[in-house]
Design a protein around this motif. Structure first.
Motif, mmCIF file in Angstrom:
data_model
loop_
_atom_site.group_PDB
_atom_site.id
_atom_site.type_symbol
_atom_site.label_atom_id
_atom_site.label_comp_id
_atom_site.label_asym_id
_atom_site.label_seq_id
_atom_site.Cartn_x
_atom_site.Cartn_y
_atom_site.Cartn_z
ATOM 1 N N HIS A 107 14.527 81.788 73.619
ATOM 2 C CA HIS A 107 14.573 83.249 73.749
ATOM 3 C C HIS A 107 15.979 83.723 74.076
ATOM 4 O O HIS A 107 16.460 84.725 73.517
ATOM 5 N N LEU A 108 16.651 82.988 74.949
ATOM 6 C CA LEU A 108 18.023 83.354 75.312
ATOM 7 C C LEU A 108 18.946 83.209 74.114
ATOM 8 O O LEU A 108 19.803 84.072 73.871
ATOM 9 N N SER A 109 18.761 82.129 73.339
ATOM 10 C CA SER A 109 19.586 81.929 72.151
ATOM 11 C C SER A 109 19.364 83.041 71.127
ATOM 12 O O SER A 109 20.326 83.552 70.531
ATOM 13 N N GLN A 110 18.112 83.416 70.923
ATOM 14 C CA GLN A 110 17.815 84.505 69.990
ATOM 15 C C GLN A 110 18.429 85.816 70.470
ATOM 16 O O GLN A 110 18.953 86.598 69.665
ATOM 17 N N SER A 111 18.359 86.045 71.779
ATOM 18 C CA SER A 111 18.949 87.274 72.326
ATOM 19 C C SER A 111 20.456 87.294 72.124
ATOM 20 O O SER A 111 21.036 88.330 71.769
ATOM 21 N N VAL A 112 21.088 86.144 72.333
ATOM 22 C CA VAL A 112 22.541 86.060 72.142
ATOM 23 C C VAL A 112 22.896 86.303 70.679
ATOM 24 O O VAL A 112 23.866 87.019 70.359
ATOM 25 N N ASP A 113 22.112 85.697 69.761
ATOM 26 C CA ASP A 113 22.367 85.892 68.325
ATOM 27 C C ASP A 113 22.200 87.357 67.931
ATOM 28 O O ASP A 113 22.990 87.898 67.144
ATOM 29 N N LYS A 114 21.158 88.000 68.465
ATOM 30 C CA LYS A 114 20.935 89.405 68.146
ATOM 31 C C LYS A 114 22.076 90.269 68.672
ATOM 32 O O LYS A 114 22.553 91.180 67.986
ATOM 33 N N LYS A 115 22.515 89.975 69.881
ATOM 34 C CA LYS A 115 23.622 90.745 70.442
ATOM 35 C C LYS A 115 24.900 90.530 69.635
ATOM 36 O O LYS A 115 25.677 91.474 69.416
ATOM 37 N N ALA A 116 25.124 89.286 69.196
ATOM 38 C CA ALA A 116 26.312 89.009 68.388
ATOM 39 C C ALA A 116 26.242 89.748 67.054
ATOM 40 O O ALA A 116 27.244 90.306 66.586
ATOM 41 N N ALA A 117 25.043 89.755 66.445
ATOM 42 C CA ALA A 117 24.877 90.467 65.175
ATOM 43 C C ALA A 117 25.090 91.961 65.359
ATOM 44 O O ALA A 117 25.755 92.620 64.544
ATOM 45 N N LEU A 118 24.534 92.517 66.446
ATOM 46 C CA LEU A 118 24.717 93.944 66.717
ATOM 47 C C LEU A 118 26.187 94.269 66.987
ATOM 48 O O LEU A 118 26.695 95.309 66.549
ATOM 49 N N ALA A 119 26.859 93.374 67.702
ATOM 50 C CA ALA A 119 28.281 93.597 67.974
ATOM 51 C C ALA A 119 29.097 93.571 66.684
ATOM 52 O O ALA A 119 30.021 94.368 66.497
ATOM 53 N N LYS A 120 28.723 92.656 65.762
ATOM 54 C CA LYS A 120 29.422 92.575 64.482
ATOM 55 C C LYS A 120 29.209 93.832 63.660
ATOM 56 O O LYS A 120 30.150 94.390 63.085
ATOM 57 N N VAL A 121 27.939 94.300 63.627
ATOM 58 C CA VAL A 121 27.629 95.525 62.885
ATOM 59 C C VAL A 121 28.370 96.711 63.495
ATOM 60 O O VAL A 121 28.921 97.565 62.783
ATOM 61 N N SER A 122 28.382 96.761 64.818
ATOM 62 C CA SER A 122 29.080 97.849 65.499
ATOM 63 C C SER A 122 30.575 97.831 65.191
ATOM 64 O O SER A 122 31.189 98.884 64.967
ATOM 65 N N GLU A 123 31.164 96.620 65.150
ATOM 66 C CA GLU A 123 32.591 96.509 64.852
ATOM 67 C C GLU A 123 32.876 96.939 63.412
ATOM 68 O O GLU A 123 33.875 97.628 63.151
ATOM 69 N N GLU A 124 31.981 96.535 62.484
ATOM 70 C CA GLU A 124 32.161 96.937 61.095
ATOM 71 C C GLU A 124 32.056 98.452 60.939
ATOM 72 O O GLU A 124 32.833 99.076 60.205
ATOM 73 N N GLN A 125 31.065 99.037 61.616
ATOM 74 C CA GLN A 125 30.922 100.492 61.559
ATOM 75 C C GLN A 125 32.126 101.187 62.185
ATOM 76 O O GLN A 125 32.574 102.227 61.685
ATOM 77 N N LYS A 126 32.654 100.602 63.246
ATOM 78 C CA LYS A 126 33.834 101.180 63.886
ATOM 79 C C LYS A 126 35.022 101.153 62.936
ATOM 80 O O LYS A 126 35.773 102.145 62.827
ATOM 81 N N GLU A 127 35.212 100.007 62.245
ATOM 82 C CA GLU A 127 36.310 99.908 61.286
ATOM 83 C C GLU A 127 36.118 100.881 60.125
ATOM 84 O O GLU A 127 37.077 101.505 59.660
ATOM 85 N N GLU A 128 34.872 101.009 59.661
ATOM 86 C CA GLU A 128 34.595 101.933 58.558
ATOM 87 C C GLU A 128 34.873 103.371 58.959
ATOM 88 O O GLU A 128 35.458 104.143 58.191
ATOM 89 N N LEU A 129 34.463 103.729 60.171
ATOM 90 C CA LEU A 129 34.741 105.084 60.658
ATOM 91 C C LEU A 129 36.237 105.324 60.811
ATOM 92 O O LEU A 129 36.731 106.424 60.525
ATOM 93 N N ALA A 130 36.958 104.281 61.252
ATOM 94 C CA ALA A 130 38.409 104.427 61.393
ATOM 95 C C ALA A 130 39.064 104.644 60.025
ATOM 96 O O ALA A 130 39.972 105.472 59.881
ATOM 97 N N GLU A 131 38.589 103.895 59.017
ATOM 98 C CA GLU A 131 39.124 104.072 57.663
ATOM 99 C C GLU A 131 38.821 105.467 57.129
ATOM 100 O O GLU A 131 39.688 106.113 56.517
ATOM 101 N N GLN A 132 37.591 105.940 57.344
ATOM 102 C CA GLN A 132 37.237 107.280 56.896
ATOM 103 C C GLN A 132 38.070 108.340 57.610
ATOM 104 O O GLN A 132 38.504 109.322 57.004
#
Length: 211
Positions: A107-132
């Protein structure tokens, strides 16, 4: 809810076993297991409550047995029954602990993976917003400069002034290395107004702005 029921059953099993076999039985194994499961599934506060209940129950059973208020049958601590029961209880408790810890780790590993995926998506969205944002800023600056150049050209009093000032304004406002205005007639021939040596060099290097 199911965690409460399961942990309570384990706790009562420990109490009953302790009352039957006293200190030579496997009651303490079940009591400790109940505290462990309560802490894991129900939280720290519940674990402390179950620990207090287990300790009080163990002390109370010992008092009742020593005071002859609770019937006690004589048992040989070296008998096969005692060792077999304790061994089985220890095996069940150990397996339960291992499976519980493994489930928590997964459960802890899955939570860490989900948080990492969310952080990656958030970073991508942040970069996309910066480009826009940068694109909008560039477009806004371009429109602002174009409007400024238009206002200055409107004040020109003749065609010659417009032809002369347009390259200079574009070079100054857009910070170009050079800007050349080329005027073509119907036969696609460069007119004399833009046939200077500088204009030819700019045209050959394709570093000019045509209008």
């Amino acid at each position: 809810y199911r965690g409460h029921i399961f942990t309570t059953v384990i706790l009562f099993t420990g109490m009953i076993t302790s009352a039957e076999k006293a200190a030579i039985g496997d009651g303490r194994i079940w009591l400790v297991l109940a505290v462990f499961l309560a802490t894991v599934f129900l939280g720290r506060r519940a674990g402390l409550v179950y620990a207090a209940i287990a300790a009080i129950a163990w002390a109370l059973i010992g008092y009742l047995l020593n005071s002859d208020l609770l019937p006690y049958r004589e048992l040989d601590q070296f008998s096969f029954e005692i060792w077999a029961g304790t061994t089985l209880s220890l095996l069940i408790a150990s397996i339960t602990i291992v499976l519980t810890i493994n489930a928590l780790s997964m459960h802890l590993s899955q939570s860490v993976d989900k948080k990492a995926a969310l952080a990656k998506v958030s970073e991508e969205q942040k970069e996309e917003l910066a480009e826009q944002r940068d694109a909008l800023l560039r477009r806004s600056n371009t429109l602002e400069i174009s409007a400024k150049i238009s206002r200055q050209l409107i004040s020109a009093t003749s065609k010659e002034d417009i032809i002369k000032e347009t390259p200079e304004l574009f070079q100054k406002e857009f910070e170009f290395e050079r800007a050349v205005l080329l005027l073509f007639d119907a036969e696609d021939v460069l007119r004399q107004e833009s046939s200077s040596e500088r204009g030819k060099q700019a045209r050959n290097r394709r570093t000019f702005l045509s209008s």
